[in-house]
Design a protein around this motif. Structure first.
Motif, mmCIF file in Angstrom:
data_model
loop_
_atom_site.group_PDB
_atom_site.id
_atom_site.type_symbol
_atom_site.label_atom_id
_atom_site.label_comp_id
_atom_site.label_asym_id
_atom_site.label_seq_id
_atom_site.Cartn_x
_atom_site.Cartn_y
_atom_site.Cartn_z
ATOM 1 N N VAL A 146 -1.050 -7.309 3.910
ATOM 2 C CA VAL A 146 -0.968 -5.741 3.797
ATOM 3 C C VAL A 146 0.508 -4.961 4.359
ATOM 4 O O VAL A 146 0.797 -4.907 5.915
ATOM 5 C CB VAL A 146 -1.657 -5.034 4.336
ATOM 6 C CG1 VAL A 146 -1.936 -3.708 4.317
ATOM 7 C CG2 VAL A 146 -3.048 -5.664 3.423
ATOM 8 N N LEU A 147 0.671 -4.656 3.396
ATOM 9 C CA LEU A 147 1.964 -3.850 4.382
ATOM 10 C C LEU A 147 2.355 -2.472 3.562
ATOM 11 O O LEU A 147 1.945 -1.521 2.120
ATOM 12 C CB LEU A 147 3.921 -4.733 3.131
ATOM 13 C CG LEU A 147 4.161 -5.699 3.796
ATOM 14 C CD1 LEU A 147 5.512 -6.478 3.261
ATOM 15 C CD2 LEU A 147 4.718 -5.933 5.429
ATOM 16 N N VAL A 148 3.219 -1.097 3.977
ATOM 17 C CA VAL A 148 3.009 0.447 3.689
ATOM 18 C C VAL A 148 4.202 0.173 2.682
ATOM 19 O O VAL A 148 5.402 0.126 4.130
ATOM 20 C CB VAL A 148 2.943 0.984 4.567
ATOM 21 C CG1 VAL A 148 3.219 2.457 4.085
ATOM 22 C CG2 VAL A 148 1.935 0.812 5.205
ATOM 23 N N THR A 149 5.026 0.401 1.659
ATOM 24 C CA THR A 149 5.582 0.706 1.063
ATOM 25 C C THR A 149 5.920 2.164 0.414
ATOM 26 O O THR A 149 6.965 2.187 0.242
ATOM 27 C CB THR A 149 5.867 -1.041 -0.226
ATOM 28 O OG1 THR A 149 4.709 -0.379 -0.843
ATOM 29 C CG2 THR A 149 6.316 -1.752 0.456
ATOM 30 N N ALA A 193 0.962 -1.315 -0.106
ATOM 31 C CA ALA A 193 0.275 0.111 -0.790
ATOM 32 C C ALA A 193 0.925 1.249 0.068
ATOM 33 O O ALA A 193 1.666 1.217 0.644
ATOM 34 C CB ALA A 193 -1.434 -0.108 0.994
ATOM 35 N N GLN A 194 0.128 2.330 -0.450
ATOM 36 C CA GLN A 194 0.888 3.540 -0.810
ATOM 37 C C GLN A 194 0.897 4.309 0.833
ATOM 38 O O GLN A 194 1.823 5.150 0.926
ATOM 39 C CB GLN A 194 0.167 4.557 -1.797
ATOM 40 C CG GLN A 194 -0.031 4.299 -3.187
ATOM 41 C CD GLN A 194 -0.266 4.995 -4.451
ATOM 42 O OE1 GLN A 194 -0.599 6.309 -3.442
ATOM 43 N NE2 GLN A 194 -0.698 5.138 -5.319
ATOM 44 N N ALA A 231 -2.835 1.056 3.723
ATOM 45 C CA ALA A 231 -3.120 0.060 3.711
ATOM 46 C C ALA A 231 -4.364 -0.711 5.082
ATOM 47 O O ALA A 231 -4.770 -1.247 4.620
ATOM 48 C CB ALA A 231 -1.947 -0.014 4.916
ATOM 49 N N LYS A 232 -5.068 0.249 5.941
ATOM 50 C CA LYS A 232 -5.722 -0.148 6.564
ATOM 51 C C LYS A 232 -7.108 -0.152 5.618
ATOM 52 O O LYS A 232 -7.755 -1.133 5.915
ATOM 53 C CB LYS A 232 -6.302 1.035 7.724
ATOM 54 C CG LYS A 232 -5.484 1.348 9.005
ATOM 55 C CD LYS A 232 -5.912 2.488 9.869
ATOM 56 C CE LYS A 232 -4.788 2.928 10.494
ATOM 57 N NZ LYS A 232 -4.499 3.939 10.684
ATOM 58 N N LEU A 288 10.605 2.056 -4.168
ATOM 59 C CA LEU A 288 10.751 1.358 -4.998
ATOM 60 C C LEU A 288 11.646 0.801 -4.189
ATOM 61 O O LEU A 288 11.738 -0.924 -4.492
ATOM 62 C CB LEU A 288 11.750 2.063 -5.710
ATOM 63 C CG LEU A 288 12.070 1.195 -7.009
ATOM 64 C CD1 LEU A 288 11.695 0.687 -7.300
ATOM 65 C CD2 LEU A 288 13.483 2.324 -7.931
ATOM 66 N N ASP A 289 12.482 0.672 -3.156
ATOM 67 C CA ASP A 289 13.430 -0.214 -2.424
ATOM 68 C C ASP A 289 12.400 -0.829 -1.597
ATOM 69 O O ASP A 289 12.893 -1.704 -1.243
ATOM 70 C CB ASP A 289 14.658 0.656 -1.517
ATOM 71 C CG ASP A 289 15.465 1.265 -2.961
ATOM 72 O OD1 ASP A 289 16.007 0.979 -3.601
ATOM 73 O OD2 ASP A 289 16.502 2.154 -2.677
ATOM 74 N N ARG A 290 11.410 -0.155 -0.700
ATOM 75 C CA ARG A 290 10.756 -1.099 -0.160
ATOM 76 C C ARG A 290 10.110 -2.184 -0.982
ATOM 77 O O ARG A 290 9.726 -3.380 -0.175
ATOM 78 C CB ARG A 290 9.841 -0.148 0.969
ATOM 79 C CG ARG A 290 10.218 0.540 1.928
ATOM 80 C CD ARG A 290 9.453 1.663 2.906
ATOM 81 N NE ARG A 290 8.985 2.397 1.659
ATOM 82 C CZ ARG A 290 9.633 3.567 2.045
ATOM 83 N NH1 ARG A 290 10.743 4.081 2.543
ATOM 84 N NH2 ARG A 290 9.239 4.592 1.212
#
Length: 443
Positions: free
Chosen positions: A215-218, A198-199, A204-205, A420-422
């Motif tokens: 679900v991950l926040v990247t 998620a952005q 994410a929620k 990008l890296d995440r």
């Protein structure tokens, strides 16, 4: 990649919510009507006559050997958001199949991406066309950008145990309550993805509530995208033609906004008599209609699509892929899609190219980005026509205030980068498996 049986929750047809069962039956029964739809879209210029077969899942290109990463984005914004990700995947020798649904996106891809990136139009969401597409390309990993969720495409891919990830995932405040009314439907679709990147925390929620797994926040990939290119010779020509004139660029405007921009132009000419307003419509085909509107308002107009110079009151830049030029030309940008309830357009590109940003109140498609920019003073919100005139006038007339705003925007973009890296880190288990397969393939 062959995931183990426990890795993906396969939704079997008999367990699908009634909405999706009905959708599958309806889309299947309507398939014979697709040629009529195609003809209509061809007449409107919304399809490429040379590549119409791709919409039926028929490919004219052979599938390359070895693992294939399939990246899907609805249109220009999504595809460009993934540009740096695609670049990094390509640098590690991954073969890329990139799909999108619009003629505009295909033109931008042809212009901005290397020729070894395979572009195909996404097939219409008919079970038959989707099966044909998946049978031919047989992707190893699917990355869907943001939230372009076609039920047959997703369910068919899940049934084939294709690992899928939702990347740069966004769920707007407008879409969220709509999907909550169809919680079983969206849960079945989102549950087909193994991972959802998620952005933001808010996104994410929302995805978690709607049934997404892992679900991950990247962060937002758009912060890591390179600024759009600008041809140096064309930029020099524009600078020569506009030297000494104050310039405002109205970027990615939508119907209902140009009228307000023209009134703003008239008001600003009381303070900046030689003002040039450049209107870059979101959809280039609207150029003629906008030029007529400018003339009807008693203003002189020239058009870029006719090869004319920006020598009038208003310059309609109705060409594709040239925003980078105009962001470099102007010190002040008004971001379109925000005076009407469209949800705003992406302000990161002008922020990277050193333009002060003004926008309207309707920015729900980029809430977090605009919040961060507004809080830092890197963008200003106009809630009325009067405020728009005032803020644009301030940015044009006060060099120091403009420089502070430009610097603040650049700092926000830098601080919020790293998505990008995440994203690559979160995808690493899948990419590692592909690299293993590639080793086996080349052995």
């Amino acid at each position: 990649m062959k995931p183990s049986a426990g890795r993906m929750a396969i939704v079997m047809p008999e367990t699908l919510p009634i909405t999706l069962r009905a959708y599958r039956r309806l889309s299947s029964s309507l398939t014979p009507m697709v040629p009529l739809l195609m003809k209509r879209r061809l007449r409107k210029g919304k399809e490429d006559p040379e590549r119409i077969d791709e919409r039926r899942g028929i490919a004219a290109i052979e599938r390359p050997a070895g693992p294939l990463v399939w990246v899907h984005g609805a249109s220009v914004g999504e595809v460009l958001a993934a540009a740096t990700l695609i670049e990094r995947l390509r640098a590690s020798n991954m073969r890329i199949l990139l799909t999108s649904g619009t003629v505009t996106s295909a033109a931008i891809i042809a212009k901005r991406f290397p020729p070894d990136i395979i572009h195909q139009y996404i097939p219409y969401d008919s079970p038959r066309y989707v099966a044909r597409f998946l049978d031919h390309w047989h992707p190893s990993l699917a990355l869907f950008i943001e939230s372009d969720l076609w039920p047959n495409l997703i369910l068919s891919a899940a049934k084939r145990r294709l690992p899928m990830a939702l990347i740069n995932a966004r769920m707007s405040q407008r879409s969220f309550p709509r999907w909550q009314k169809f919680s079983k439907t969206i849960s079945a679709l989102l549950g087909s993805f193994e991972i959802c990147l998620a952005q933001s925390d808010t996104d994410a929620k929302r995805f978690s509530v709607l049934g997404a797994r892992s679900v991950l926040v990247t962060g937002n990939l758009k912060f890591d995208v390179q600024a759009p290119p600008g041809d140096a010779a064309k930029l020099d020509a524009l600078k020569a033609a506009t030297r000494g004139r104050p310039i405002v660029v109205a970027s990615s405007t939508h119907p209902g906004e140009e009228e307000i921009i023209l009134e703003t132009h008239k008001a600003l000419t009381n303070f900046f008599p030689s003002l040039l307003t450049v209107i870059v419509p979101r959809h280039a085909h609207r150029g003629e209609a906008i030029a007529e509107m400018v003339q009807a308002n008693g203003l002189r107009v020239t058009m870029r699509s006719r090869g004319e110079a920006p020598s009038a009151d208003v310059y309609v830049a109705d060409t594709m892929g040239e925003l980078g030029l105009f962001y470099r030309l102007t010190p002040v940008v008004f971001m379109g899609g925000s005076l009407v309830p469209h949800g705003g357009q992406n302000p990161i590109e002008p922020a990277k190219l050193g333009a002060a940003i003004v926008h309207g109140p309707h920015v729900f498609n980029f809430t977090d980005v605009y919040d961060a920019l507004d809080r830092a003073g890197g963008a200003r919100q106009a809630n009325s026509s009067e405020q728009l005139v005032k803020l644009l006038g301030q940015m044009l007339g006060d060099r120091a205030a403009r420089d502070i705003s430009i610097d603040a925007a650049a700092q926000v973009v830098t601080r919020l980068g790293g998505g990008l890296d995440r994203t690559l880190h979160a995808l690493e288990p899948y990419l590692m498996q592909l690299r293993f397969e590639m080793g086996g393939h080349h052995a």
